[in-house]
Enzyme design. Sequence first.
Site, PDB file in Angstrom:
ATOM      1  N   TYR A 103      -3.148  26.940  20.383  1.00 63.04           N
ATOM      2  CA  TYR A 103      -4.305  27.215  19.539  1.00 63.04           C
ATOM      3  C   TYR A 103      -4.838  28.613  19.857  1.00 63.04           C
ATOM      4  CZ  TYR A 103      -4.276  22.204  18.538  1.00 63.04           C
ATOM      5  OH  TYR A 103      -3.916  20.948  18.141  1.00 63.04           O
ATOM      6  N   ASN A 124      -5.483  20.336   7.512  1.00 65.77           N
ATOM      7  CA  ASN A 124      -4.229  20.578   6.799  1.00 65.77           C
ATOM      8  C   ASN A 124      -3.874  19.369   5.923  1.00 65.77           C
ATOM      9  OD1 ASN A 124      -1.575  21.026   6.019  1.00 65.77           O
ATOM     10  ND2 ASN A 124      -0.757  21.087   8.093  1.00 65.77           N
ATOM     11  N   CYS A 132       1.689  21.670  11.391  1.00 60.75           N
ATOM     12  CA  CYS A 132       0.615  21.832  12.372  1.00 60.75           C
ATOM     13  C   CYS A 132       0.948  21.159  13.700  1.00 60.75           C
ATOM     14  CB  CYS A 132      -0.716  21.341  11.814  1.00 60.75           C
ATOM     15  SG  CYS A 132      -0.666  19.678  11.161  1.00 60.75           S
ATOM     16  N   HIS A 133       1.952  20.281  13.718  1.00 60.62           N
ATOM     17  CA  HIS A 133       2.368  19.676  14.984  1.00 60.62           C
ATOM     18  C   HIS A 133       2.948  20.721  15.940  1.00 60.62           C
ATOM     19  CE1 HIS A 133       5.831  19.387  12.212  1.00 60.62           C
ATOM     20  NE2 HIS A 133       6.553  19.655  13.291  1.00 60.62           N
ATOM     21  N   GLU A 164      12.316  18.184  16.365  1.00 66.33           N
ATOM     22  CA  GLU A 164      12.595  19.601  16.111  1.00 66.33           C
ATOM     23  C   GLU A 164      13.157  20.322  17.338  1.00 66.33           C
ATOM     24  OE1 GLU A 164       9.050  21.336  14.498  1.00 66.33           O
ATOM     25  OE2 GLU A 164       9.299  20.293  12.579  1.00 66.33           O
TER      26      GLU A 164
END
Length: 166
Positions: A103, A124, A132-133, A164
């Site tokens: 962040y 979001n 956003c993860h 991912e």
Amino acid sequence: MSPPTPSPALSGGELWCAVLPAPSFSLGIRCNDDVITEIVYFEPRPEIKPSSALAKEAVRQLRAYLQDPRFVFSLPLKPSGTTFQRRVWAGIAAIPLGATQTYGELANILGSSPRAVGNACGANPYPIVIPCHRVVAAGGKLGGFARQRGGFLLEVKRWLLAHEGA
């Protein structure tokens, strides 16, 4: 812009154009004939077949991502959010697959504060599509997710990051 496509009702009177089961969670999709208006995470719930051509395409693309995280989305998203939120979401969209950003790092790039970035992440309307993860707390900790600090949504974030390779 077209009116919302009629949708099947779920418990509590919520209307969705489709609900897609995913590993340990479900994805709810709202749309009209032209744009996706919202994607949300649910605890596992029954599938609802797409009620329109766009909902069917959204389900196809989300399934493709769930099979292969390298899939690139091309869904038409309804413009939403404040100017600042859209800047944050663009910053999030620029985080490469398999990477994370804190962040604070994103806030520094945007000339903002980590809390403001976190609030924009929580607002979001298109998680997974705007990933956003991939934004985490200092020191690589997960932080929050979708305005939650625990529970099943944090497990969703953990799953997405592992999916991912982050």
